[in-house]
Enzyme design. Structure first.
Site, PDB file in Angstrom:
ATOM      1  N   ARG A 121      92.909  74.753 -48.094  1.00 44.55           N
ATOM      2  CA  ARG A 121      92.927  73.286 -48.230  1.00 44.55           C
ATOM      3  C   ARG A 121      92.468  72.888 -49.628  1.00 44.55           C
ATOM      4  O   ARG A 121      91.430  73.350 -50.113  1.00 44.55           O
ATOM      5  CB  ARG A 121      92.012  72.648 -47.194  1.00 44.55           C
ATOM      6  CG  ARG A 121      91.791  71.135 -47.371  1.00 44.55           C
ATOM      7  CD  ARG A 121      90.841  70.603 -46.324  1.00 44.55           C
ATOM      8  NE  ARG A 121      90.503  69.207 -46.529  1.00 44.55           N
ATOM      9  CZ  ARG A 121      89.324  68.761 -46.973  1.00 44.55           C
ATOM     10  NH1 ARG A 121      88.351  69.645 -47.263  1.00 44.55           N
ATOM     11  NH2 ARG A 121      89.081  67.481 -47.126  1.00 44.55           N
ATOM     12  N   ARG A 163      84.962  55.960 -52.694  1.00 41.08           N
ATOM     13  CA  ARG A 163      84.023  56.979 -53.167  1.00 41.08           C
ATOM     14  C   ARG A 163      83.171  56.432 -54.298  1.00 41.08           C
ATOM     15  O   ARG A 163      83.600  55.571 -55.068  1.00 41.08           O
ATOM     16  CB  ARG A 163      84.775  58.229 -53.653  1.00 41.08           C
ATOM     17  CG  ARG A 163      85.367  59.055 -52.525  1.00 41.08           C
ATOM     18  CD  ARG A 163      85.948  60.359 -53.032  1.00 41.08           C
ATOM     19  NE  ARG A 163      86.512  61.139 -51.931  1.00 41.08           N
ATOM     20  CZ  ARG A 163      85.846  62.065 -51.263  1.00 41.08           C
ATOM     21  NH1 ARG A 163      84.588  62.352 -51.593  1.00 41.08           N
ATOM     22  NH2 ARG A 163      86.413  62.731 -50.277  1.00 41.08           N
ATOM     23  N   LYS A 269      94.902  62.303 -40.762  1.00 43.79           N
ATOM     24  CA  LYS A 269      93.459  62.499 -40.726  1.00 43.79           C
ATOM     25  C   LYS A 269      92.851  61.328 -39.948  1.00 43.79           C
ATOM     26  O   LYS A 269      92.822  60.196 -40.433  1.00 43.79           O
ATOM     27  CB  LYS A 269      92.915  62.553 -42.155  1.00 43.79           C
ATOM     28  CG  LYS A 269      91.550  63.157 -42.300  1.00 43.79           C
ATOM     29  CD  LYS A 269      91.226  63.294 -43.794  1.00 43.79           C
ATOM     30  CE  LYS A 269      89.862  63.916 -44.002  1.00 43.79           C
ATOM     31  NZ  LYS A 269      89.542  63.991 -45.460  1.00 43.79           N
ATOM     32  N   THR A 327      84.852  69.040 -40.358  1.00 41.19           N
ATOM     33  CA  THR A 327      83.609  68.426 -40.815  1.00 41.19           C
ATOM     34  C   THR A 327      82.362  68.970 -40.136  1.00 41.19           C
ATOM     35  O   THR A 327      82.237  68.943 -38.910  1.00 41.19           O
ATOM     36  CB  THR A 327      83.624  66.874 -40.649  1.00 41.19           C
ATOM     37  OG1 THR A 327      84.905  66.358 -40.961  1.00 41.19           O
ATOM     38  CG2 THR A 327      82.584  66.251 -41.568  1.00 41.19           C
TER      39      THR A 327
END
Length: 525
Positions: A121, A163, A269, A327
């Site tokens: 990934r 972010r 996602k 995660t």
């Protein structure tokens, strides 16, 4: 001439006469052949094998299974008290590894692949195009060496996310201190850092809780101006560059990117609160899904995340879409050589729930022990798979219908393979039959031979599928012979072992469109 196994007493075959010409042996196999009819078949009845001339297909299978010494993962930790896993070492649940500074070298990518990485990934929120292209080239170089091995490449796009900006060095946030986020670019001070989203100030309100890195740190919004959000630190920690920001209970009003009609599969996602009421339509429109638990836990009550994980896995399975659980699976191994017991349980739960793949993020991207993390994930997944009750592997139930011939054959092939405890071999140009077989979860490996390189790469994500690239010839028996010889040569099967071979699918190969059949063959040189 190979001998025919009598299955009529098992109610799997009805009224079909064997054709001696189809049963002639080849150089490397003695053949046990069955033609399956389109008659509705009761799967509740047990398979009865009555033939004095047939060797017991179970004999030698359990005896010859390789034993995995899990104590070599962390021999001094005492974590894996069960020293051996009594199962062949072909793990069915796939492992996704995020490539970063710790693993971007040629040596590390090779070691990750040999240790258990199935998918590399690349997180496009970090690094640059040049570094990612280098990684892609290295993975392609690795793949070019093998027929039976492949590492797929997954690009995680930036997408609609917020972010924090780059910082010269980590900023230590302490409980109770004032800290600010600004939409001005390039700001990095002890008390202020920029964000990459111009609408950030408009999206947050006084009283909102901003979560950093999926909740590793949290800040309460106290006031705001046209370009600044002032906060008070609730839970502190080290703020590093480009950390993901969420506002609890809200999603950013950012557009999603779209593709350019490229022949690339899209894995959605699932990470925002807005996605939950629309799960069915989102998964239906995609080629698979990833459960991004960190972001889900930041936007929704944390206690809901395990239930959502189970629900998303179940939905993907019902739609025959691959699903990745991601995660914090081995978060402690970013800095420590051994996992926590809770993390080990977390991996086991994802495997038991039927995830096609489990993912490592920071553990392999910038962690201190990337190879150990992969070994732990491999061993825990393998051990969990080996403990699954035999009957639980056939997850789906099928009701025969004329328009679902492929699905019916995948179901029946899985039933036979599980009953005989043998692997499945399938030949495919599109991957459709291999995907159907994966959906029904055979207890042993699905060897999926394809003459399309892109299909080989895509199939690596599916549970239990081992894709192998091989050119097909116009002669079916010659192709079968080469495939079985390859499996024997690579040590993937053993001489004298039985295998189930499926001839079905959306695109006929070496057969008339209306003919579907399943063969059981004994491998002989």
């Amino acid at each position: 001439m190979a001998k025919t196994m009598n299955l009529s007493t098992g109610m799997f075959i009805s009224g079909v006469k064997s054709n001696p010409n189809r049963l002639s042996s080849t150089n490397n196999v003695s053949q046990l052949f069955f033609l399956w009819t389109r008659k509705t078949i009761s799967t509740r009845q047990k398979l009865a094998v009555k033939s004095a001339n047939i060797v017991d297909p179970f004999r030698g299978i359990s005896e010859n299974r390789e034993k995995i010494d899990s104590s070599d993962v962390n021999s001094d930790s005492g974590l894996f008290g069960l020293a051996q896993v009594n199962l062949n070492d072909r793990r069915k649940t796939k492992i996704v590894c995020t490539i970063g500074p710790s693993t971007s070298s040629r040596e590390m990518i090779w070691k990750l692949a040999e240790t258990g990485m199935n998918v590399a990934r690349l997180n496009m929120s970090h690094g640059d195009h040049a570094s990612h292209k280098k990684t892609i080239d290295l993975v392609k170089e690795y793949n070019a060496q093998f027929e039976e091995k492949v590492v797929a490449i997954m690009l995680d796009t930036k997408g609609p996310e917020v972010r924090s900006g780059d910082v010269v060095q980590p900023i230590l946030l302490k409980e109770g201190q004032e800290f600010c986020f600004t939409i001005k670019r390039g700001i990095s001070r002890e008390d202020t850092v920029s964000v990459n989203y111009d609408g950030f100030v408009n999206d947050v309100e006084v009283g909102d809780v901003i979560l950093v890195d999926g909740g590793m740190m949290s800040l309460a919004v106290k006031s705001k101006t046209k370009d600044l959000v002032k906060c008070e630190v609730i839970d502190g920690g080290e703020l590093k560059s480009r950390r993901h920001l969420n506002v609890r209970g809200k999603s950013a009003n950012l557009p999603s990117i779209t593709g350019c009609n490229a022949d690339i599969h899209v894995i959605v996602k699932i990470e925002s609160a807005d996605s939950i009421p629309n799960l069915h339509s989102i998964i239906s429109a995609s080629d698979g899904a990833m459960v991004a638990r960190g972001d889900l836990g930041a936007e929704l009550p944390i206690e809901d995340v395990p239930l959502l994980q189970e629900d998303i896995i179940r939905r993907c399975h019902s739609m025959q879409k691959p699903v990745i659980v991601a995660t914090n699976m081995l978060e402690s191994m970013i800095d420590h050589p051994t996992p926590t017991r809770a993390e080990v349980s977390d991996i086991a739960i994802a495997v038991r729930e039927g995830a096609d793949a489990i993912m490592l993020s920071g553990e392999t991207a910038h962690g201190k022990y990337p190879l150990k993390a992969v070994k732990v994930m491999h061993t825990v997944a393998l051990r969990t798979e080996s403990s699954q009750p035999f009957n639980s592997t056939l997850r789906g139930q099928f009701v025969a219908h004329e328009s679902h011939m492929g699905a019916m054959f995948a179901f029946q092939a899985t039933t036979m393979a599980n009953t005989l405890a043998v692997p499945v071999i399938v030949f495919t140009r599109t991957g459709s039959m291999a995907i159907l077989l994966s959906h029904y979860r055979p207890s042993l490996t699905i060897f999926a031979f394809t003459n399309v390189e892109r299909v080989k790469q895509r199939l690596v994500l599916y549970h239990g599928v081992m894709p192998i690239y091989m050119q097909f010839s116009n002669d079916a028996e010659e192709t079968f012979s080469r495939a079985l010889n390859l499996l024997l040569r690579k040590g993937l099967v053993k001489e004298g072992q039985y295998v189930t071979l499926v001839q079905s699918g959306a695109q006929p190969i070496w057969r008339r469109e209306s003919i579907h059949h399943i063969q059981v063959r004994k491998l002989q040189t």
